[in-house]
Design a protein around this motif. Structure first.
Motif, PDB file in Angstrom:
ATOM      1  N   GLN A  78       1.039  -1.144   0.035  1.00 50.69           N
ATOM      2  CA  GLN A  78      -0.131  -0.102  -0.012  1.00 50.69           C
ATOM      3  C   GLN A  78       0.817   1.390  -0.270  1.00 50.69           C
ATOM      4  OE1 GLN A  78      -2.298  -1.959  -0.746  1.00 50.69           O
ATOM      5  NE2 GLN A  78      -3.782  -0.610   0.243  1.00 50.69           N
ATOM      6  N   PHE A  79       2.114   1.002   0.635  1.00 54.56           N
ATOM      7  CA  PHE A  79       2.748   2.391   0.706  1.00 54.56           C
ATOM      8  C   PHE A  79       3.517   2.698  -0.404  1.00 54.56           C
ATOM      9  CE2 PHE A  79       6.934   4.259   1.437  1.00 54.56           C
ATOM     10  CZ  PHE A  79       6.865   5.432   2.034  1.00 54.56           C
ATOM     11  N   ILE A  80       3.854   1.644  -1.142  1.00 50.24           N
ATOM     12  CA  ILE A  80       4.580   2.003  -2.407  1.00 50.24           C
ATOM     13  C   ILE A  80       3.579   2.275  -3.540  1.00 50.24           C
ATOM     14  CG2 ILE A  80       5.844   0.756  -4.164  1.00 50.24           C
ATOM     15  CD1 ILE A  80       7.278  -1.117  -2.357  1.00 50.24           C
ATOM     16  N   ILE A  81       2.516   1.825  -3.426  1.00 48.32           N
ATOM     17  CA  ILE A  81       1.535   2.041  -4.614  1.00 48.32           C
ATOM     18  C   ILE A  81       1.162   3.514  -4.125  1.00 48.32           C
ATOM     19  CG2 ILE A  81      -0.940   1.839  -5.331  1.00 48.32           C
ATOM     20  CD1 ILE A  81      -0.542  -1.018  -4.748  1.00 48.32           C
ATOM     21  N   ARG A  82       0.635   4.056  -3.240  1.00 46.81           N
ATOM     22  CA  ARG A  82       0.360   5.426  -2.741  1.00 46.81           C
ATOM     23  C   ARG A  82       1.379   6.493  -2.986  1.00 46.81           C
ATOM     24  NH1 ARG A  82      -4.315   6.098   0.370  1.00 46.81           N
ATOM     25  NH2 ARG A  82      -3.498   7.813   1.342  1.00 46.81           N
ATOM     26  N   ARG A  83       2.399   5.972  -2.585  1.00 45.04           N
ATOM     27  CA  ARG A  83       3.660   7.017  -2.835  1.00 45.04           C
ATOM     28  C   ARG A  83       3.848   7.064  -4.453  1.00 45.04           C
ATOM     29  NH1 ARG A  83       5.124  10.917  -0.497  1.00 45.04           N
ATOM     30  NH2 ARG A  83       2.996  10.802  -0.067  1.00 45.04           N
ATOM     31  N   SER A  84       3.826   5.972  -5.203  1.00 44.58           N
ATOM     32  CA  SER A  84       3.994   6.148  -6.679  1.00 44.58           C
ATOM     33  C   SER A  84       2.735   7.031  -7.309  1.00 44.58           C
ATOM     34  CB  SER A  84       4.006   4.529  -7.309  1.00 44.58           C
ATOM     35  OG  SER A  84       5.026   3.931  -6.738  1.00 44.58           O
ATOM     36  N   LYS A 362      -4.179  15.784  -9.056  1.00 43.33           N
ATOM     37  CA  LYS A 362      -5.568  15.481  -8.221  1.00 43.33           C
ATOM     38  C   LYS A 362      -6.177  14.671  -8.806  1.00 43.33           C
ATOM     39  CE  LYS A 362      -9.307  18.251  -6.087  1.00 43.33           C
ATOM     40  NZ  LYS A 362      -9.912  19.527  -5.866  1.00 43.33           N
ATOM     41  N   PRO A 363      -6.581  14.358  -9.964  1.00 38.05           N
ATOM     42  CA  PRO A 363      -7.445  13.423 -10.417  1.00 38.05           C
ATOM     43  C   PRO A 363      -6.728  12.020 -10.263  1.00 38.05           C
ATOM     44  CG  PRO A 363      -7.374  15.056 -12.268  1.00 38.05           C
ATOM     45  CD  PRO A 363      -6.155  15.426 -11.313  1.00 38.05           C
ATOM     46  N   LEU A 367      -7.065   8.031  -7.096  1.00 36.46           N
ATOM     47  CA  LEU A 367      -6.923   6.363  -7.010  1.00 36.46           C
ATOM     48  C   LEU A 367      -6.364   6.009  -5.756  1.00 36.46           C
ATOM     49  CD1 LEU A 367      -5.095   5.912 -10.561  1.00 36.46           C
ATOM     50  CD2 LEU A 367      -7.435   5.464  -9.997  1.00 36.46           C
ATOM     51  N   LYS A 368      -5.795   6.812  -4.934  1.00 38.50           N
ATOM     52  CA  LYS A 368      -5.272   6.380  -3.625  1.00 38.50           C
ATOM     53  C   LYS A 368      -6.153   5.679  -2.667  1.00 38.50           C
ATOM     54  CE  LYS A 368      -2.897   9.981  -2.238  1.00 38.50           C
ATOM     55  NZ  LYS A 368      -1.950  10.719  -1.401  1.00 38.50           N
ATOM     56  N   LYS A 369      -7.707   6.383  -3.087  1.00 41.00           N
ATOM     57  CA  LYS A 369      -8.713   5.966  -2.047  1.00 41.00           C
ATOM     58  C   LYS A 369      -8.744   4.263  -2.179  1.00 41.00           C
ATOM     59  CE  LYS A 369     -12.378   6.728  -5.423  1.00 41.00           C
ATOM     60  NZ  LYS A 369     -13.629   7.472  -5.459  1.00 41.00           N
ATOM     61  N   TYR A 370      -8.387   3.617  -3.502  1.00 45.77           N
ATOM     62  CA  TYR A 370      -8.386   2.052  -3.695  1.00 45.77           C
ATOM     63  C   TYR A 370      -7.427   1.299  -2.769  1.00 45.77           C
ATOM     64  CZ  TYR A 370     -11.854   3.595  -7.149  1.00 45.77           C
ATOM     65  OH  TYR A 370     -12.819   4.266  -7.763  1.00 45.77           O
ATOM     66  N   PHE A 371      -6.452   2.174  -2.178  1.00 48.77           N
ATOM     67  CA  PHE A 371      -5.348   1.556  -1.604  1.00 48.77           C
ATOM     68  C   PHE A 371      -5.137   2.074  -0.359  1.00 48.77           C
ATOM     69  CE2 PHE A 371      -4.633   1.639  -6.061  1.00 48.77           C
ATOM     70  CZ  PHE A 371      -4.347   0.507  -6.424  1.00 48.77           C
TER      71      PHE A 371
END
Length: 373
Positions: A78-84, A362-363, A367-371
Motif C-alpha cells: 500500500q505504501f509503495i502504490i500510494r507514494r507512486s 488531483k485526478p 486512485l489512492k482511496k482504493y489503496f
C-alpha cells in the motif's frame, strides 16, 4: 471531514510546505544576491516534514496490521502504490517532456533521471545538472523510501527510538568523515545517508506524537523552542560566514557539518508546533487560503520552478525571458526591478503547478482511496 481524516491531517503543515518551497525559490532565483542558505533550509524543512509524515503513516500501518492480524507486506504494498501515485506521474511526465524538447542534460543522463539517482550522478561527477539539478532532493527522498518502510514495519516498536537516533548519528558521522577527508562539498550535500538526521528527527517527532504525546510531544511543541533553535541556527550561519571571510574559504565545518543538523533541529521544533497548532499571526500565515493552496501544490512548484527560470542556465531567448523583456519594454518602470521579476517567475510557476494539480495530480490522487492502509 471525517474523524479519521481530522486525526491524520494537520492543516498548518500546508503552510509549512509553502514556507519551505518559498525559501527554495527565493534562494534559487536570487542566487549570489542572497547571502543566506535559504534553499538549504527549505530542503531541510521538506526532509524533516517527510520524516514526520512517512514515519507516522508507517507506524499507524504497523499498528493496524497487528490489530487486524494481517501481514506487514500488505502495508509495504500500500505504501509503495500510494507514494507512486503521488510522486511519479508529474515527475516522469516532466522528464519525458524535457527529453522530447532536448533540454540538456536530460538525454545524456536519462537513466539517472528515470531511476531517481541524479544525486549520485552529481556526487560522482562533482558538478550540477543545469535545469534539473534540483531533482537531487527528490532522488534523496525516493532512496529513503526504498529502505525506511521495511525498518519501521518489520522492527519491533521498542527498537524505534534506537533506530532513529542511530540514523541521526550515522548522518552526522558521514558528514564528519567527508569533512576530515577533504571530500568535495557536493558529495556530502546530495547523498541520502548524509541527510538521515533530517529524516530521523522527523521520525522522532512521529514517534513521540504516537506513543508519548502528553509526556514528550506536547512539551517539545513549544514556541520558545522554535525561537531558541532558530537563534542557535542563525548564530551558526553567521559564524560560518565570518569564518569564510577571514579564511577566504567557501566551505568549512559550519556549513559542511553543523548547519544541516541545526537547521533540522529548528525545523523539528517549527513543524512540531505546527502539528500542535500555532496561534496568532503565525496561525494566520499558515492557515490563510493562499498559503494553504500554495502548500498543497508545493510539489509541482518545486518540480517546475527551475524549468521556468534558472539564473545560470535559462537562455535569453527562452519564452519566459522574452515575455519578461516585452513587459519591461512596455512598462520601463519594471526594468531591473527585482521584486517584479520574482513575482513574474512565481506567477508563471504557480500557473504551471496549478494546471499540473488540477489536470494530472488531483485526478490521479483519487486512485489512492482504493489503496487504504
Amino acid at each position: 471531514m471525517s474523524q479519521e481524516k481530522k486525526e491524520t491531517y494537520f492543516s498548518q503543515l500546508d503552510g509549512v510546505r509553502f514556507l519551505a518551497v518559498a525559501l527554495v525559490l527565493v534562494d534559487h532565483w536570487l542566487t549570489e544576491r542572497n547571502p543566506f542558505p535559504l534553499g538549504h533550509l527549505g530542503v531541510t524543512m521538506f526532509f524533516v516534514l517527510s520524516g514526520f509524515l512517512i514515519t507516522r503513516i508507517l507506524i499507524q500501518s504497523k499498528l493496524k496490521d497487528d490489530q487486524f492480524g494481517r501481514s506487514h507486506w500488505f502495508s509495504v504494498k500500500q505504501f509503495i502504490i500510494r507514494r507512486s501515485i503521488r510522486i511519479f506521474p508529474i515527475y516522469f511526465l516532466s522528464i519525458f517532456a524535457l527529453y522530447y524538447f532536448d533540454v540538456p542534460p536530460v538525454r545524456e543522463t536519462l537513466v539517472w533521471c528515470l531511476t531517481y539517482s541524479t544525486n549520485l550522478y552529481i556526487a560522482i561527477n562533482q558538478h550540477w545538472m543545469g535545469t534539473i539539478d534540483h531533482l537531487w532532493s527528490l532522488a534523496v527522498e525516493e532512496q529513503y523510501y526504498l529502505v525506511f518502510p521495511y525498518l519501521i514495519l518489520f522492527l519491533p516498536t521498542r527498537n524505534y527510538l534506537k533506530l532513529l537516533w542511530i540514523m541521526i548519528a550515522i548522518s552526522i558521522g558521514f558528514r564528519l568523515y567527508f569533512y576530515f577527508q577533504g571530500s568535495p562539498w557536493l558529495i556530502q550535500y546530495v547523498l541520502m545517508p548524509t541527510a538521515l538526521d533530517c529524516f530521523g528527527l522527523g521520525g522522532l517527532m512521529a514517534y513521540y506524537f504516537t506513543f508519548k504525546k502528553e509526556e514528550v510531544f506536547e512539551k517539545i511543541a513549544n514556541g520558545r523552542f522554535v525561537i531558541l533553535s532558530f537563534i542557535v541556527y542563525a548564530i551558526c550561519v553567521t559564524l560560518t560566514q565570518i569564518q569564510q571571510k577571514e579564511t577566504h574559504q567557501i566551505y568549512n565545518f559550519g556549513n559542511l557539518v553543523a548547519e544541516r543538523f541545526l537547521a533540522a533541529v529548528f525545523c523539528f521544533f517549527l513543524i512540531a508546533k505546527a502539528v500542535a497548532g500555532y496561534s496568532g499571526y503565525v496561525k494566520w500565515f499558515f492557515e490563510n487560503p493562499v498559503c494553504q493552496y500554495l502548500g498543497r501544490i508545493s510539489y509541482g512548484i518545486y518540480l517546475y520552478h527551475n524549468f521556468v527560470y534558472n539564473y545560470y542556465h535559462t537562455p535569453q531567448t527562452s519564452i519566459v525571458l522574452r515575455g519578461l523583456h516585452k513587459i519591461q519594454r512596455i512598462a520601463p518602470y519594471f526594468t531591473l526591478n527585482l521584486g517584479f521579476e520574482l513575482l513574474y517567475f512565481l506567477m508563471l510557476t504557480v500557473i504551471l503547478a496549478s494546471l499540473s494539480w488540477y489536470c494530472v495530480e488531483k485526478p490521479i490522487n483519487y486512485l489512492k482511496k482504493y489503496f487504504t492502509y
